[in-house]
Design a protein around this motif. Sequence first.
Motif, PDB file in Angstrom:
ATOM      1  N   VAL A 118       0.853  -1.190   0.000  1.00  0.00           N
ATOM      2  CA  VAL A 118       0.000   0.000   0.000  1.00  0.00           C
ATOM      3  C   VAL A 118       0.887   1.237   0.000  1.00  0.00           C
ATOM      4  O   VAL A 118       1.785   1.366   0.838  1.00  0.00           O
ATOM      5  N   VAL A 119       0.625   2.136  -0.945  1.00  0.00           N
ATOM      6  CA  VAL A 119       1.350   3.402  -1.028  1.00  0.00           C
ATOM      7  C   VAL A 119       0.326   4.537  -0.994  1.00  0.00           C
ATOM      8  O   VAL A 119      -0.690   4.490  -1.687  1.00  0.00           O
ATOM      9  N   SER A 120       0.593   5.554  -0.176  1.00  0.00           N
ATOM     10  CA  SER A 120      -0.314   6.689  -0.042  1.00  0.00           C
ATOM     11  C   SER A 120       0.493   7.979  -0.107  1.00  0.00           C
ATOM     12  O   SER A 120       1.598   8.052   0.424  1.00  0.00           O
ATOM     13  N   ILE A 121      -0.080   9.001  -0.736  1.00  0.00           N
ATOM     14  CA  ILE A 121       0.635  10.261  -0.969  1.00  0.00           C
ATOM     15  C   ILE A 121      -0.075  11.425  -0.292  1.00  0.00           C
ATOM     16  O   ILE A 121      -1.305  11.440  -0.166  1.00  0.00           O
ATOM     17  N   ASP A 122       0.696  12.403   0.135  1.00  0.00           N
ATOM     18  CA  ASP A 122       0.155  13.692   0.563  1.00  0.00           C
ATOM     19  C   ASP A 122       0.118  14.615  -0.650  1.00  0.00           C
ATOM     20  O   ASP A 122       1.049  15.400  -0.894  1.00  0.00           O
ATOM     21  N   TYR A 123      -0.939  14.507  -1.451  1.00  0.00           N
ATOM     22  CA  TYR A 123      -1.125  15.488  -2.513  1.00  0.00           C
ATOM     23  C   TYR A 123      -1.461  16.832  -1.860  1.00  0.00           C
ATOM     24  O   TYR A 123      -1.987  16.893  -0.749  1.00  0.00           O
ATOM     25  N   ARG A 124      -1.137  17.914  -2.560  1.00  0.00           N
ATOM     26  CA  ARG A 124      -1.389  19.231  -1.984  1.00  0.00           C
ATOM     27  C   ARG A 124      -2.892  19.531  -1.944  1.00  0.00           C
ATOM     28  O   ARG A 124      -3.657  18.990  -2.740  1.00  0.00           O
ATOM     29  N   LEU A 125      -3.288  20.378  -1.008  1.00  0.00           N
ATOM     30  CA  LEU A 125      -4.693  20.657  -0.745  1.00  0.00           C
ATOM     31  C   LEU A 125      -5.070  22.070  -1.174  1.00  0.00           C
ATOM     32  O   LEU A 125      -4.248  22.981  -1.185  1.00  0.00           O
ATOM     33  N   ALA A 126      -6.352  22.240  -1.479  1.00  0.00           N
ATOM     34  CA  ALA A 126      -6.929  23.557  -1.711  1.00  0.00           C
ATOM     35  C   ALA A 126      -7.349  24.145  -0.351  1.00  0.00           C
ATOM     36  O   ALA A 126      -7.613  23.402   0.595  1.00  0.00           O
ATOM     37  N   PRO A 127      -7.435  25.463  -0.227  1.00  0.00           N
ATOM     38  CA  PRO A 127      -7.252  26.459  -1.282  1.00  0.00           C
ATOM     39  C   PRO A 127      -5.807  26.887  -1.502  1.00  0.00           C
ATOM     40  O   PRO A 127      -5.542  27.713  -2.373  1.00  0.00           O
ATOM     41  N   GLU A 128      -4.854  26.333  -0.725  1.00  0.00           N
ATOM     42  CA  GLU A 128      -3.457  26.735  -0.893  1.00  0.00           C
ATOM     43  C   GLU A 128      -2.945  26.345  -2.284  1.00  0.00           C
ATOM     44  O   GLU A 128      -2.148  27.062  -2.894  1.00  0.00           O
ATOM     45  N   SER A 129      -3.377  25.186  -2.762  1.00  0.00           N
ATOM     46  CA  SER A 129      -3.075  24.744  -4.131  1.00  0.00           C
ATOM     47  C   SER A 129      -4.401  24.523  -4.834  1.00  0.00           C
ATOM     48  O   SER A 129      -5.375  24.067  -4.214  1.00  0.00           O
ATOM     49  N   THR A 130      -4.454  24.836  -6.103  1.00  0.00           N
ATOM     50  CA  THR A 130      -5.740  24.809  -6.795  1.00  0.00           C
ATOM     51  C   THR A 130      -5.615  24.138  -8.154  1.00  0.00           C
ATOM     52  O   THR A 130      -4.529  23.831  -8.642  1.00  0.00           O
ATOM     53  N   GLY A 131      -6.793  23.905  -8.741  1.00  0.00           N
ATOM     54  CA  GLY A 131      -6.870  23.399 -10.102  1.00  0.00           C
ATOM     55  C   GLY A 131      -6.173  22.067 -10.289  1.00  0.00           C
ATOM     56  O   GLY A 131      -6.229  21.172  -9.443  1.00  0.00           O
ATOM     57  N   GLY A 132      -5.464  21.974 -11.416  1.00  0.00           N
ATOM     58  CA  GLY A 132      -4.848  20.710 -11.793  1.00  0.00           C
ATOM     59  C   GLY A 132      -3.697  20.268 -10.911  1.00  0.00           C
ATOM     60  O   GLY A 132      -3.246  19.118 -11.030  1.00  0.00           O
ATOM     61  N   THR A 133      -3.221  21.126 -10.028  1.00  0.00           N
ATOM     62  CA  THR A 133      -2.098  20.753  -9.162  1.00  0.00           C
ATOM     63  C   THR A 133      -2.393  19.475  -8.391  1.00  0.00           C
ATOM     64  O   THR A 133      -1.546  18.588  -8.266  1.00  0.00           O
ATOM     65  N   LEU A 134      -3.620  19.344  -7.865  1.00  0.00           N
ATOM     66  CA  LEU A 134      -3.946  18.218  -7.001  1.00  0.00           C
ATOM     67  C   LEU A 134      -3.890  16.895  -7.753  1.00  0.00           C
ATOM     68  O   LEU A 134      -3.290  15.921  -7.286  1.00  0.00           O
ATOM     69  N   VAL A 135      -4.501  16.853  -8.936  1.00  0.00           N
ATOM     70  CA  VAL A 135      -4.518  15.592  -9.678  1.00  0.00           C
ATOM     71  C   VAL A 135      -3.154  15.303 -10.290  1.00  0.00           C
ATOM     72  O   VAL A 135      -2.742  14.146 -10.407  1.00  0.00           O
ATOM     73  N   GLU A 136      -2.395  16.339 -10.645  1.00  0.00           N
ATOM     74  CA  GLU A 136      -1.026  16.108 -11.135  1.00  0.00           C
ATOM     75  C   GLU A 136      -0.150  15.543 -10.016  1.00  0.00           C
ATOM     76  O   GLU A 136       0.695  14.673 -10.269  1.00  0.00           O
ATOM     77  N   ASP A 137      -0.340  16.028  -8.786  1.00  0.00           N
ATOM     78  CA  ASP A 137       0.377  15.455  -7.647  1.00  0.00           C
ATOM     79  C   ASP A 137       0.058  13.967  -7.518  1.00  0.00           C
ATOM     80  O   ASP A 137       0.951  13.133  -7.305  1.00  0.00           O
ATOM     81  N   ALA A 138      -1.230  13.647  -7.627  1.00  0.00           N
ATOM     82  CA  ALA A 138      -1.647  12.252  -7.485  1.00  0.00           C
ATOM     83  C   ALA A 138      -1.065  11.394  -8.608  1.00  0.00           C
ATOM     84  O   ALA A 138      -0.623  10.261  -8.373  1.00  0.00           O
ATOM     85  N   TYR A 139      -1.049  11.912  -9.812  1.00  0.00           N
ATOM     86  CA  TYR A 139      -0.483  11.159 -10.940  1.00  0.00           C
ATOM     87  C   TYR A 139       1.020  10.957 -10.751  1.00  0.00           C
ATOM     88  O   TYR A 139       1.559   9.894 -11.080  1.00  0.00           O
ATOM     89  N   LEU A 140       1.688  11.954 -10.218  1.00  0.00           N
ATOM     90  CA  LEU A 140       3.133  11.851  -9.992  1.00  0.00           C
ATOM     91  C   LEU A 140       3.456  10.672  -9.067  1.00  0.00           C
ATOM     92  O   LEU A 140       4.416   9.926  -9.301  1.00  0.00           O
ATOM     93  N   GLY A 141       2.646  10.491  -8.027  1.00  0.00           N
ATOM     94  CA  GLY A 141       2.861   9.360  -7.139  1.00  0.00           C
ATOM     95  C   GLY A 141       2.671   8.033  -7.840  1.00  0.00           C
ATOM     96  O   GLY A 141       3.419   7.070  -7.585  1.00  0.00           O
ATOM     97  N   LEU A 142       1.687   7.956  -8.723  1.00  0.00           N
ATOM     98  CA  LEU A 142       1.456   6.725  -9.484  1.00  0.00           C
ATOM     99  C   LEU A 142       2.645   6.396 -10.377  1.00  0.00           C
ATOM    100  O   LEU A 142       3.099   5.243 -10.442  1.00  0.00           O
ATOM    101  N   VAL A 143       3.158   7.386 -11.068  1.00  0.00           N
ATOM    102  CA  VAL A 143       4.322   7.167 -11.935  1.00  0.00           C
ATOM    103  C   VAL A 143       5.526   6.727 -11.106  1.00  0.00           C
ATOM    104  O   VAL A 143       6.287   5.832 -11.517  1.00  0.00           O
ATOM    105  N   TRP A 144       5.691   7.330  -9.933  1.00  0.00           N
ATOM    106  CA  TRP A 144       6.814   6.945  -9.070  1.00  0.00           C
ATOM    107  C   TRP A 144       6.719   5.470  -8.698  1.00  0.00           C
ATOM    108  O   TRP A 144       7.724   4.752  -8.697  1.00  0.00           O
ATOM    109  N   ILE A 145       5.520   5.005  -8.371  1.00  0.00           N
ATOM    110  CA  ILE A 145       5.335   3.590  -8.021  1.00  0.00           C
ATOM    111  C   ILE A 145       5.769   2.694  -9.172  1.00  0.00           C
ATOM    112  O   ILE A 145       6.524   1.727  -8.985  1.00  0.00           O
ATOM    113  N   ALA A 146       5.296   2.991 -10.370  1.00  0.00           N
ATOM    114  CA  ALA A 146       5.647   2.164 -11.524  1.00  0.00           C
ATOM    115  C   ALA A 146       7.144   2.191 -11.787  1.00  0.00           C
ATOM    116  O   ALA A 146       7.760   1.157 -12.103  1.00  0.00           O
TER     117      ALA A 146
END
Length: 333
Positions: A118-146
């Motif tokens: 099991v791998v879990s990430i601290d993606y950044r949160l709104a309102p400090e980070s907004t828009g596509g930042t959150l899902v790009e953070d999540a995708y980055l963790g997935l790529v790192w796993i692979a």
Amino acid sequence: MNTARPDLDPQLRTLLSGMPLNARLTSEMLPELRRYPTPTVRELLADRAADHRETTVTAADGARLPLSIFTPTQAGDAGDAGARPCVYWLHGGGMIMGNRFSQIEIPLEWLDAFGVVVVSIDYRLAPESTGGTLVEDAYLGLVWIADHATELGIDPSRIVVAGTSAGGGLAAGVTLMARDRGKPAIVAQVLICPMLDHRDITTSSRQYSGDPGIWTRETNQFAWQSVLGEPTGEVSAYLSPALAADLSGLPTTYIDAGTAEVFRDEDVDYASRIWASGGQAELHVWAGGCHGFDALFPQIDLSIAARRARIDWLARTLAADSAARVAVPAISP
């Protein structure tokens, strides 16, 4: 109450009656909610055969995002030696609160059951980070796993992306992103009461408006506004997956929700559109379930049934993708 609506499960109704609930969430309330404690690693690993380590992944703007990795210490459904399935967990919290340990008891049950990493990430949160930042953070963790599959001891062809609430929406967005970008491979996605649509246009959204609740229409609107601000252009389907025009080519999908929650109808619609695209999805809508009921109250009958259904589905899914059959464990109340 604005309209007729499904009632709560009796056990849930009793438990919720003792909780302080609000119809609205405000910026002033958010710091206090963010201080709500999550389990410590010591608590998570008590009586559990698992190791834990921490690392970070670096975003394009230089931000360093923590990753927690939980690895079984006993033999599980690894198939070939050292090649385990992996669950990439994305936590809930409306994209405005929570951390990588929020609701992680759910995938850790799968670690116990199947020997998954099991791998879990601290993606950044709104309102400090907004828009596509959150899902790009999540995708980055997935790529790192692979990219680190050998180091993690996982089979990169057996990565499951999973999440609850906002994490379920991000899991859906990451899965769309991986499909469109051609990597990484995802064997399945598990979307637990996912937050999929920023528009708040469904019947269930209107039904659960105005009265105190776990997650109301007003709270949902506050969360989406925190993420999007006042959108002046097109909202990305990776962030609001209900907008995706094409749901073909997705991995097998599990979706569940409660009848008594804001996200019910957008979740049912997402499953229906996967079927319409020729894909495979299993949908469960739990009678009387409020938003996040099985994370809030895992001991009640409805929660035990919901968690068991996911375990059974994961058993079938991982067994179908592996030469070794998966033994389905018992879940105690």
